[in-house]
Design an enzyme around this catalytic site. Structure first.
Site, short mmCIF file in Angstrom:
data_model
loop_
_atom_site.label_atom_id
_atom_site.label_comp_id
_atom_site.label_asym_id
_atom_site.label_seq_id
_atom_site.Cartn_x
_atom_site.Cartn_y
_atom_site.Cartn_z
N LYS A 182 0.94 -1.25 -0.03
CA LYS A 182 0.04 0.16 -0.12
C LYS A 182 0.84 1.31 0.00
CE LYS A 182 -3.78 -2.34 2.23
NZ LYS A 182 -4.67 -2.70 3.41
N GLN A 197 -4.72 -1.89 9.89
CA GLN A 197 -4.68 -2.97 9.07
C GLN A 197 -5.07 -3.96 10.09
OE1 GLN A 197 -3.81 -3.42 5.87
NE2 GLN A 197 -3.57 -5.53 5.98
N ASP A 221 -11.10 2.82 4.54
CA ASP A 221 -11.55 1.32 4.67
C ASP A 221 -12.87 0.98 4.50
OD1 ASP A 221 -9.24 -0.69 4.40
OD2 ASP A 221 -8.80 -0.32 6.51
N1 L34 Z 1 -8.02 -2.52 7.52
N2 L34 Z 1 -7.14 -4.69 6.72
C1 L34 Z 1 -7.76 -3.47 6.45
N3 L34 Z 1 -7.98 -3.24 5.25
C2 L34 Z 1 -7.93 -4.16 4.29
O1 L34 Z 1 -7.97 -3.81 3.11
C3 L34 Z 1 -7.24 -5.34 4.69
N4 L34 Z 1 -6.83 -6.36 3.61
C4 L34 Z 1 -7.02 -7.76 4.26
C5 L34 Z 1 -6.42 -8.03 5.44
N5 L34 Z 1 -6.54 -6.85 6.19
C6 L34 Z 1 -7.07 -5.64 5.99
C7 L34 Z 1 -6.14 -6.13 2.50
O2 L34 Z 1 -5.54 -5.05 2.41
C8 L34 Z 1 -6.47 -8.38 2.82
N6 L34 Z 1 -5.76 -7.20 2.19
C9 L34 Z 1 -5.00 -7.60 1.15
C10 L34 Z 1 -4.52 -6.51 0.44
C11 L34 Z 1 -3.58 -6.68 -0.54
C12 L34 Z 1 -3.28 -8.24 -1.14
C13 L34 Z 1 -3.93 -9.19 -0.33
C14 L34 Z 1 -4.72 -9.07 0.51
C15 L34 Z 1 -1.96 -8.61 -2.17
O3 L34 Z 1 -1.54 -7.51 -2.75
N7 L34 Z 1 -2.18 -9.60 -2.64
C16 L34 Z 1 -1.19 -10.23 -3.58
C17 L34 Z 1 -0.15 -10.95 -3.15
C18 L34 Z 1 0.52 -10.61 -2.09
C19 L34 Z 1 1.62 -11.63 -1.31
O4 L34 Z 1 2.76 -11.83 -2.13
O5 L34 Z 1 1.19 -11.98 -0.28
C20 L34 Z 1 -2.00 -10.81 -4.79
O6 L34 Z 1 -1.57 -10.81 -6.01
O7 L34 Z 1 -3.11 -11.33 -4.48
#
Ligand code: L34
Length: 290
Positions: free
Chosen positions: A52, A96, A119
């Site tokens: 982020k 988060q 959020d």
């Molecule tokens: N407050 N907490 C708050 N806001 C959110 O919107 C989140 N979330 C979830 C967990 N806790 C939170 C996220 O940001 C899940 N989440 C999130 C954000 C980004 C990715 C996955 C979940 C992401 O970038 N995923 C990548 C892979 C990343 C890796 O290498 O682990 C993908 O391609 O899916």
């Protein structure tokens, strides 16, 4: 089968936002400023928050990362939230999740100023979303809706089955897709851990949103042909053949399900990157609302 390429679409959205930020700056205005509070050292949370902050840099936002110890008291966390609420340089911020067990998550989320709640987790914003009023929509369901929109997938009159009833994903996406809107106007069934015979419902779905956090839960014998599959699962599973020591697995048995689906999101590269893009979009909105 066509992939719903969240990575590609999220980059496009980020580029669109970057151009808007540039225009703001040319107008002599300051760029949007996002802050994130991260409590503890959970590996996945570090990755997501890191991503982020990096995205903010890419598109010209200001960002502030506030890292707090795992064992911080609730009062000290609240003091940090109040500071961000009162800081006129901050347009939006997130706490988060998950938070450590000794902290009351519900209490914390209610203390975020709704006008900075990018959020969309505050009950005020959640309630507005449920009434189809303008609000901050939680980033993950917002990202799913945007993905559906950009691929021109029709939702009106379709049967959407959502698996999982979390406040972050399942509940809000079920509301959004049943709202009188486009995308929306769907007939939504929300199934969960207490549902009897989940397959009975998934077999009749035109669109499936799978968000229960069980790797490879959805199998090809649970769906009909040509279904649209949105996989929100993102579990780290040990894999010593990988450099990081783990691989990321979705809630959908991708290899078999893809053969029967019309559209499907990959994991990684599907919903995850869209979550980040929509958080940035919400932050731009917060900036404009100021
Ligand atoms: N407050 N907490 C708050 N806001 C959110 O919107 C989140 N979330 C979830 C967990 N806790 C939170 C996220 O940001 C899940 N989440 C999130 C954000 C980004 C990715 C996955 C979940 C992401 O970038 N995923 C990548 C892979 C990343 C890796 O290498 O682990 C993908 O391609 O899916």
């Amino acid at each position: 089968m066509q992939l719903l390429d969240g990575k590609f679409i999220s980059n496009k959205i980020k580029e669109e936002i970057r151009e808007e930020v540039e225009a703001l700056k040319k107008n002599g205005e300051r760029p949007p400023h996002l802050a994130a509070i991260l409590v503890g050292n959970d590996g996945a949370s570090l990755t997501y928050v890191g991503s982020k902050v990096r995205s903010c840099e890419q598109i010209g936002f200001d960002s502030t990362l506030i890292k707090l110890d795992e064992d911080i008291s609730e009062d000290k966390l609240i003091a940090n939230i109040n500071k961000l609420n009162n800081d006129s340089d901050i347009d939006g911020f997130i706490v988060q999740l998950p938070l450590p067990k000794h902290i009351d998550e519900e209490k914390i989320l209610k203390l975020v100023d709704p006008s900075k709640d990018v959020d969309g987790f505050h009950p005020y914003n959640f309630g507005k979303m449920a009434q189809n009023l303008d609000s901050f929509i939680p980033a993950t369901p917002h990202g799913i809706v945007e993905l559906i929109k950009r691929y021109d997938i029709q939702t009106e009159g379709k049967h959407v089955v959502v698996i999982g009833r979390s406040n972050i994903v399942g509940r809000p996406i079920s509301i959004l897709l049943s709202n009188k809107s486009n995308p929306g106007n769907s007939t939504v069934t929300l199934v969960h851990s207490r549902t009897k015979d989940i397959s009975f419902y998934t077999k009749t779905a035109d669109i499936l949103v799978v968000a229960l956090g069980i790797p490879n839960f959805l199998k090809s014998d649970m769906i009909k042909k040509d279904v649209v599959v949105i996989d929100v699962g993102i579990t780290r599973v040990e894999d010593l053949t990988k450099e990081k020591g783990y691989k990321i697995v979705g809630d959908v048995d991708f290899e078999s399900v893809k053969l029967k689906s019309s559209f499907i999101t990959p994991v990684p590269g599907g919903v995850g990157p869209m979550t980040i893009a929509m958080l940035l979009k919400n932050t731009l909105k917060a900036r404009k609302n100021q």
